[in-house]
Design a protein around this motif. Structure first.
Motif, mmCIF file in Angstrom:
data_model
loop_
_atom_site.group_PDB
_atom_site.id
_atom_site.type_symbol
_atom_site.label_atom_id
_atom_site.label_comp_id
_atom_site.label_asym_id
_atom_site.label_seq_id
_atom_site.Cartn_x
_atom_site.Cartn_y
_atom_site.Cartn_z
ATOM 1 N N GLU A 11 46.416 34.696 48.257
ATOM 2 C CA GLU A 11 47.333 34.270 49.317
ATOM 3 C C GLU A 11 48.703 34.920 49.166
ATOM 4 N N SER A 12 49.213 34.945 47.942
ATOM 5 C CA SER A 12 50.536 35.544 47.714
ATOM 6 C C SER A 12 50.532 37.017 48.075
ATOM 7 N N GLU A 13 49.471 37.722 47.694
ATOM 8 C CA GLU A 13 49.394 39.151 47.998
ATOM 9 C C GLU A 13 49.231 39.401 49.490
ATOM 10 N N LEU A 14 48.443 38.536 50.159
ATOM 11 C CA LEU A 14 48.271 38.678 51.603
ATOM 12 C C LEU A 14 49.584 38.458 52.336
ATOM 13 N N VAL A 15 50.282 37.391 51.988
ATOM 14 C CA VAL A 15 51.559 37.093 52.650
ATOM 15 C C VAL A 15 52.578 38.191 52.352
ATOM 16 N N GLY A 16 52.591 38.682 51.087
ATOM 17 C CA GLY A 16 53.503 39.770 50.745
ATOM 18 C C GLY A 16 53.223 41.019 51.563
ATOM 19 N N PHE A 17 51.953 41.328 51.753
ATOM 20 C CA PHE A 17 51.584 42.487 52.574
ATOM 21 C C PHE A 17 52.027 42.295 54.027
ATOM 22 N N LEU A 18 51.806 41.096 54.556
ATOM 23 C CA LEU A 18 52.183 40.826 55.945
ATOM 24 C C LEU A 18 53.699 40.869 56.117
ATOM 25 N N GLU A 19 54.422 40.336 55.147
ATOM 26 C CA GLU A 19 55.886 40.352 55.210
ATOM 27 C C GLU A 19 56.412 41.786 55.287
ATOM 28 N N SER A 20 55.767 42.686 54.549
ATOM 29 C CA SER A 20 56.261 44.065 54.510
ATOM 30 C C SER A 20 55.752 44.924 55.669
ATOM 31 N N SER A 21 54.586 44.541 56.242
ATOM 32 C CA SER A 21 53.988 45.403 57.266
ATOM 33 C C SER A 21 54.289 44.962 58.698
ATOM 34 N N ILE A 22 54.587 43.681 58.907
ATOM 35 C CA ILE A 22 54.887 43.200 60.257
ATOM 36 C C ILE A 22 56.390 43.362 60.521
ATOM 37 N N LYS A 23 56.715 43.957 61.623
ATOM 38 C CA LYS A 23 58.117 44.159 61.971
ATOM 39 C C LYS A 23 58.806 42.823 62.225
ATOM 40 N N ASP A 24 60.092 42.772 61.861
ATOM 41 C CA ASP A 24 60.858 41.556 62.103
ATOM 42 C C ASP A 24 60.920 41.268 63.602
ATOM 43 N N GLY A 25 60.837 39.992 63.918
ATOM 44 C CA GLY A 25 60.900 39.583 65.315
ATOM 45 C C GLY A 25 60.729 38.091 65.418
ATOM 46 N N ALA A 26 60.847 37.577 66.620
ATOM 47 C CA ALA A 26 60.810 36.129 66.842
ATOM 48 C C ALA A 26 59.473 35.519 66.437
ATOM 49 N N ASN A 27 58.391 36.292 66.547
ATOM 50 C CA ASN A 27 57.057 35.736 66.292
ATOM 51 C C ASN A 27 56.495 36.112 64.919
ATOM 52 N N LYS A 28 57.300 36.717 64.062
ATOM 53 C CA LYS A 28 56.784 37.187 62.773
ATOM 54 C C LYS A 28 56.219 36.044 61.930
ATOM 55 N N ALA A 29 56.971 34.965 61.784
ATOM 56 C CA ALA A 29 56.521 33.835 60.961
ATOM 57 C C ALA A 29 55.244 33.235 61.533
ATOM 58 N N ARG A 30 55.207 33.131 62.882
ATOM 59 C CA ARG A 30 54.003 32.582 63.517
ATOM 60 C C ARG A 30 52.806 33.489 63.275
ATOM 61 N N ASP A 31 52.994 34.803 63.406
ATOM 62 C CA ASP A 31 51.895 35.750 63.224
ATOM 63 C C ASP A 31 51.344 35.702 61.804
ATOM 64 N N ILE A 32 52.234 35.547 60.823
ATOM 65 C CA ILE A 32 51.790 35.420 59.429
ATOM 66 C C ILE A 32 50.935 34.155 59.257
ATOM 67 N N GLU A 33 51.394 33.066 59.864
ATOM 68 C CA GLU A 33 50.641 31.813 59.760
ATOM 69 C C GLU A 33 49.276 31.923 60.438
ATOM 70 N N ILE A 34 49.205 32.643 61.558
ATOM 71 C CA ILE A 34 47.923 32.847 62.245
ATOM 72 C C ILE A 34 46.950 33.594 61.345
ATOM 73 N N VAL A 35 47.416 34.651 60.696
ATOM 74 C CA VAL A 35 46.557 35.423 59.801
ATOM 75 C C VAL A 35 46.134 34.568 58.606
ATOM 76 N N ARG A 36 47.054 33.842 58.028
ATOM 77 C CA ARG A 36 46.727 32.942 56.903
ATOM 78 C C ARG A 36 45.636 31.950 57.305
ATOM 79 N N PHE A 37 45.810 31.340 58.467
ATOM 80 C CA PHE A 37 44.848 30.344 58.930
ATOM 81 C C PHE A 37 43.465 30.974 59.124
ATOM 82 N N TYR A 38 43.425 32.126 59.742
ATOM 83 C CA TYR A 38 42.150 32.757 60.077
ATOM 84 C C TYR A 38 41.363 33.151 58.826
#
Length: 517
Positions: free
Chosen positions: A4-31
């Motif tokens: 989980e830590s590695e997945l979230v770290g990868f998403l934090e670095s690869s997803i561009k900053d924006g209003a939906n970034k936190a939501r998009d990370i949570e969607i991937v985590r959930f899936y």
């Protein structure tokens, strides 16, 4: 680091900053199973986050994760695959424990989501989820099955052949000893034993190194005997029935050993087809007709309670039967009890039980048998059904068994009287650990109050040992709970809640008996 830590770290670095970034990370985590769902789907994810349709979620996961990830992006997944491939098969619970100890997942992580993640980073693990009947696991079976197995896809066909062999063995033996196939099963012996044990229709007893089992939904010599015998009689003493069945098996030739009288007796007392009554065992399955010589034998014993073999042989000879036919139908018949106490030359023969016609009232069924028959009627269709989620079809009958026409009842644990609204229909042992015979026995449940007893019993902070409540698992840093437990420890449970098999009551030191790998 964990997955989980590695997945979230990868998403934090690869997803561009924006209003939906936190939501998009949570969607991937959930899936990928890092939330509450045991088998996340695109539809469920869309509903959970109120984000369009399954197609929108698929596009989002592709653009935010799949299109950017590589095999080296989440190193912990490689470690998990190495652990996975160190064995030929796993119980999912065992793998979860192993990778939790390795620090790869949290206790809330769900394996199916992690396996989706493994697939999506293009790692080839070579394993798939299977149910105890060796069907690919579905979303419903993963959430409802007692055990789910992870098997090498390349080995499944071999395992299916071996399991089919094990399934067929009890047909001739009545109750089979799996050890007879130990050399043939080789390193899959333990796996096959677990598959048998996990089947809802199996009956299993492990005594020392001996593994005895029967499938109650398959054609079987012991069950066939019952179908014949209980077409003539209504009740029979369990020990007498077991002795007669064992004697009948001795007349059959087979390369594998037959079960002992003690094993047959234990099976009959707990069979899904049997009711334990004050008069002995009663069979509730379909019965079959006797053949001609069996009809004549039953008629002979109508006028004679017992007889020597010469007397019985003379009667059957006069009916026109030959000597070999007579020997087989008397000395090794499931209908005929042979008393061997006085030695071979003085055997005495009698019908295994009293004929149905001799009983005064065959229509009088006690309340336990009535509910048992209603529950056992579910055998043909199964105890689970799928609606929006899996439902327990027997539950309403068990609730009625405990609470019908009552406004109040005593809690089986604390003994206090409560409104039935404050009581639950509690399984003595977890329903997921019950086979069909146990699920469909009214004695599997007892009323337990929601004022604390249900929670303490379910989590095994207390347990029932014999007739007494004892302290179970330790409950640290719980002063109020400890006082509540202390008041219960030593209390005697009302005998009416102790009816049924003693094995229904689990204890902290009872572990599943399994052969080591």
């Amino acid at each position: 680091m964990g997955i989980e830590s590695e997945l979230v770290g990868f998403l934090e670095s690869s997803i561009k900053d924006g209003a939906n970034k936190a939501r998009d990370i949570e969607i991937v985590r959930f899936y990928y199973g890092l939330n509450e769902s045991p088998w996340p789907t695109l539809e469920e994810t869309a509903s959970k986050f109120s984000v369009g349709t399954r197609e929108r979620i698929r596009q989002l996961i592709n653009s935010k994760f799949r299109d950017n990830v590589s095999k080296s992006s989440i190193p912990s997944l490689n470690t998990l695959v190495e652990i996975l491939q160190s064995r030929e098969y796993w119980l999912t619970s065992e793998l979860e424990g192993e990778i939790f100890e390795a620090g790869l997942i949290d206790k809330e992580t769900h394996l199916k989501g992690i396996f989706n993640l493994i697939d999506d980073v293009n790692l080839d693990c070579g394993f798939e989820f299977y149910t105890p009947d060796l069907k690919r696991a579905t979303r419903n079976s993963i959430s409802s099955s007692k055990n789910i197995f992870l098997l090498r896809k390349s080995s499944v066909k071999d395992i299916e052949k071996l399991f089919k062999k094990a399934q067929s063995l009890p047909g001739r033996c009545g109750i089979a000893r799996l050890n007879c196939l130990e050399q043939e099963l080789s390193h899959y012996y333990t796996l096959v034993s677990l598959l048998i044990e996990s089947s809802p229709t199996s009956w299993v007893r492990v005594i020392g190194d001996d593994y005895w089992y029967i499938f109650e939904n398959r054609d079987n010599t012991i069950i066939n005997y019952c179908e014949k015998v209980f077409g003539v009689i209504e009740h029979c003493d369990a020990a007498r029935l077991a002795t007669t069945y064992r004697n009948a098996l001795d007349g059959r030739t087979y390369k594998y050993p037959y079960p002992s009288t003690e094993i047959i007796d234990e099976y009959l007392r707990s069979s899904v087809f049997m009711v334990n009554t004050d008069s002995g065992l009663k069979f509730i399955g379909e019965t079959t007709r006797l053949n001609e010589i069996e009809e004549d034998i039953a008629s002979f014993f109508d006028s004679s309670r017992s007889a020597s073999f010469p007397e019985l042989r003379e009667y059957l000879s006069q009916k026109g039967y030959g000597q070999p036919h007579i020997l087989k139908s008397t000395n090794f018949s499931p209908l005929v009890y042979v008393d061997k106490a006085k030695g071979r030359k003085h055997y005495m023969f009698s019908l295994i039980g009293r004929r149905v016609s001799e009983l005064v009232d065959n229509s009088n069924i006690d309340i336990y048998e009535l509910y048992l028959r209603r529950l056992r009627a579910l055998l043909d269709v199964g105890t689970d059904e799928t609606r929006e989620q899996t439902a327990r079809k027997e539950q309403y009958i068990l609730q009625e068994w405990l609470f019908k026409d009552k406004t109040h009842e005593d809690c089986a644990i604390c003994g206090k009287e409560f409104s039935v609204k404050s009581l639950v229909t509690a399984h003595k042992k977890p329903r997921a650990d019950c086979n069909d015979a146990e699920r469909l026995d009214p004695y599997i449940v007892m009323p337990v109050c929601v004022m604390g007893c249900d929670y303490l019993y379910e989590n095994m902070y207390i347990f029932i040992d014999g007739t007494e409540i004892k302290r179970g698992q330790s409950f640290s840093n719980a002063r109020a709970e400890s006082g509540f437990i202390e008041d219960l420890v030593g209390r005697k449970v009302d005998s009416k809640w102790l009816l049924g098999s003693p094995s229904y009551f689990r204890s902290p030191n009872k572990a599943l008996q399994r052969t080591s790998r």
